[in-house]
Design a protein around this motif. Structure first.
Motif, PDB file in Angstrom:
ATOM      1  N   ASP A  51      12.440  -7.117 -21.798  1.00  0.00           N
ATOM      2  CA  ASP A  51      13.231  -8.298 -21.447  1.00  0.00           C
ATOM      3  C   ASP A  51      14.320  -7.845 -20.485  1.00  0.00           C
ATOM      4  N   HIS A  52      15.245  -8.744 -20.167  1.00  0.00           N
ATOM      5  CA  HIS A  52      16.357  -8.422 -19.272  1.00  0.00           C
ATOM      6  C   HIS A  52      17.674  -8.817 -19.934  1.00  0.00           C
ATOM      7  N   SER A  53      17.764  -8.568 -21.236  1.00  0.00           N
ATOM      8  CA  SER A  53      18.877  -9.085 -22.023  1.00  0.00           C
ATOM      9  C   SER A  53      20.110  -8.196 -22.026  1.00  0.00           C
ATOM     10  N   TYR A  54      19.953  -6.905 -21.749  1.00  0.00           N
ATOM     11  CA  TYR A  54      21.106  -6.003 -21.779  1.00  0.00           C
ATOM     12  C   TYR A  54      21.818  -6.027 -20.430  1.00  0.00           C
ATOM     13  N   GLU A  55      23.130  -6.164 -20.459  1.00  0.00           N
ATOM     14  CA  GLU A  55      23.866  -6.253 -19.197  1.00  0.00           C
ATOM     15  C   GLU A  55      25.309  -5.818 -19.374  1.00  0.00           C
ATOM     16  N   ASP A 107      26.262  -4.576 -27.882  1.00  0.00           N
ATOM     17  CA  ASP A 107      24.926  -5.166 -27.917  1.00  0.00           C
ATOM     18  C   ASP A 107      23.963  -4.126 -28.484  1.00  0.00           C
ATOM     19  N   GLN A 139      14.774 -10.408 -26.536  1.00  0.00           N
ATOM     20  CA  GLN A 139      15.912 -11.302 -26.734  1.00  0.00           C
ATOM     21  C   GLN A 139      16.116 -12.099 -25.452  1.00  0.00           C
ATOM     22  N   GLN A 140      16.353 -13.398 -25.585  1.00  0.00           N
ATOM     23  CA  GLN A 140      16.615 -14.173 -24.381  1.00  0.00           C
ATOM     24  C   GLN A 140      17.914 -13.727 -23.745  1.00  0.00           C
ATOM     25  N   ARG A 141      18.009 -13.876 -22.448  1.00  0.00           N
ATOM     26  CA  ARG A 141      19.196 -13.450 -21.722  1.00  0.00           C
ATOM     27  C   ARG A 141      20.355 -14.362 -22.018  1.00  0.00           C
ATOM     28  N   ARG A 160      21.929 -13.944 -31.379  1.00  0.00           N
ATOM     29  CA  ARG A 160      22.100 -12.635 -30.750  1.00  0.00           C
ATOM     30  C   ARG A 160      23.045 -11.821 -31.622  1.00  0.00           C
TER      31      ARG A 160
END
Length: 511
Positions: A223-227, A435, A442-444, A451
């Protein structure tokens, strides 16, 4: 994501699966041309060949390429031994120290003619195809005969079916922090920590119009959830980024520059393999290895919160948005920053070591390739067009006190937890949120899917130090609800509708 000896055994099991075949694996997908390249990336290192064996078999490049690569960008890059360039769907390579001598790198059929970008760091190379799919090359500090490609990415243990750049990516880079090249990294308490037996490899992608950076770890869910937020609590609008060994450099259109040492493990998220603490770790003994650090409470834990953004001095001359960072030796301060520009009528780049106070100019007399920046003397770090987060929450506990969290942002920590303790008294607590480690997608951002964060409630030091003189309601809250402790660990679950703090037995509703 990385670990030391504990994780090495797990990685060995993966290696048994990976080395069983170097052509296909069960994760082959239509999106990556069905190629399902297995490769060796993510498995234990088997030694480095310092020769150029295999280079002579690569065909000479038939297109014009720069004599030298000075910047690590998303289409040209280098590590300690090799330089790479992406052109017209292909990848070209040369010795980093050589002037010219480019050769064409043969690629698997599903990659041939499709490559849109390339980024090298340490002993790995990341290529991106025209649809944003990841292809990782291993043994990039070894001889070309050892190089191989993989489409594996994601859970479990870097064996997932692959991943892509996040939608709307403005710029991206590949970063590798390794035990062989970096050895250690330094936390905010000044303690060095061993990198361990494996590495930390991430794609860092500049998204959301330049005010967010997504980091995509090959050991984590697809996914691309970590930021993480850009500087100024996410109100900095970057136009470019570059990352090496988990040190990110960003610049905005006004030439404001920041760096940050940050990755999944440094953030405090990997509690399975690492020991973290918000308690002061200064002066404690540094552990000789990862296993000792994990089990010996007499050694320094990793100090939290993680290192923040550091403002770098303005460049004293003309610059473009062509920026670069690369590792130069052992430790997290061994980084060199480069910014394309000109001085005295000559083109080249401005350069400094990470902790140096001033820039110096190196002339190359090559045409400028980046977009010129205004590079104003004034600080324009805050972009007024970026609005605060719209997620605010408020609620009442069963004990009668109320709490609020204003403008919560998942990539900004800490945040203020304001508690109305009664009798008109308020207490502003510090809520740290990390996080955490997860294995399912997980959704972004914030949505209907809960979350979960690893949270820690901190009582400000001045409040705790003067507790005896504080109003009764504040003193009672700190001693009873928080046990008189400075730090209280708690799980925190957040959705678009509510904000639940388990350790305080309170749920706040969206306000």
């Amino acid at each position: 994501m990385r670990a030391g000896n504990v994780k090495r055994g797990v990685v060995g099991l993966v290696a048994g699966v990976v080395f069983a075949g170097l052509t296909t694996f069960s994760g082959a997908s239509a999106e990556t041309g069905g190629c399902g390249l297995v490769g060796t990336v993510g498995t234990p290192e088997i030694g480095v060949d310092d020769t150029n064996a295999g280079l002579e078999t690569l065909p000479a490049a038939e297109i014009a390429l720069p004599e030298q690569i000075y910047f690590r960008t998303s289409t040209e890059s280098f590590n300690r031994r090799w330089s790479f360039a992406a052109r017209d769907g292909r990848i070209y390579v040369k010795e980093a120290a050589a002037q010219g001598g480019w050769r064409s790198l043969p690629l698997p059929g599903c990659m041939e003619g499709r490559i849109a970008g390339v980024s090298a760091d340490d002993d790995e190379v990341m290529a991106i195809d025209r649809d944003g799919w990841f292809f990782t090359m291993d043994h990039a500090l070894s001889a070309p005969k050892d190089w191989n490609w993989s489409t594996r990415y994601g859970t479990p243990l870097w064996t997932g079916a692959g991943n892509t750049l996040p939608a709307g990516t403005l710029d991206w880079t590949w970063s590798v922090l390794s035990p062989n090249e970096d050895h250690v990294w330094r936390d905010t308490a000044g303690n060095d920590h061993p990198v361990g037996g494996a590495k930390v490899s991430h794609v860092f992608a500049l998204v959301d119009g330049g005010c967010r950076i997504a980091y995509v770890d090959p050991w984590l869910p697809v996914d691309h959830s970590y930021e993480l937020a850009t500087p100024a609590n996410g109100r900095f609008r970057a136009v470019k980024l570059s990352t090496s060994a988990s040190t990110t450099l960003v610049v905005n259109r006004f030439g404001d520059l920041y760096t940050r040492l940050y990755d999944f493990d440094i953030s405090g998220a990997d509690k399975v393999f690492f020991r973290y603490s918000y308690e002061d770790q200064r002066g404690l003994r540094e552990a000789p290895d990862m296993l000792s650090e994990r089990v010996d409470s007499g050694t320094a834990a990793i100090q939290l919160p993680a290192p923040d953004w550091v403002r770098q001095p303005k460049v004293p001359g003309e610059i473009t948005d062509r920026i670069s960072v690369h590792k130069t030796g052992i430790g997290s301060d061994a980084r060199e920053l480069r910014i394309e520009g000109e001085s005295g009528g000559r083109t080249g780049y401005w350069v400094k070591q990470l902790t140096d106070a001033a820039w110096r100019f190196v002339a190359t007399d090559q045409p400028l390739a980046g977009t010129r920046l205004e590079n104003t003397a004034a600080d324009h770090s805050i972009d007024e067009s970026i609005q605060p987060s719209p997620y605010s929450y408020a609620g009442r506990s069963a004990a009668g006190w109320t709490a609020t969290v204003a403008n919560f942002d998942i990539s900004n920590t800490p945040t203020t937890l304001r508690v109305d303790v009664g009798n008109g008294e308020r207490l502003d607590l510090i809520l740290h949120m990390v996080d955490g480690l997860r294995q399912l997608p997980q959704q972004r951002g914030i949505g209907t899917q809960a979350r979960r964060f690893d949270g820690t409630v901190e009582v400000p030091g001045d409040i705790l130090g003067s507790l005896a003189t504080q109003p009764d309601s504040i003193r009672q809250f700190v001693t009873s609800t928080l046990g008189g402790r400075r730090f209280t660990d708690t799980a925190v679950d957040v959705t678009v509708r509510e904000f639940r703090i388990d350790g305080l037995s309170v749920t706040l509703g969206r306000s």
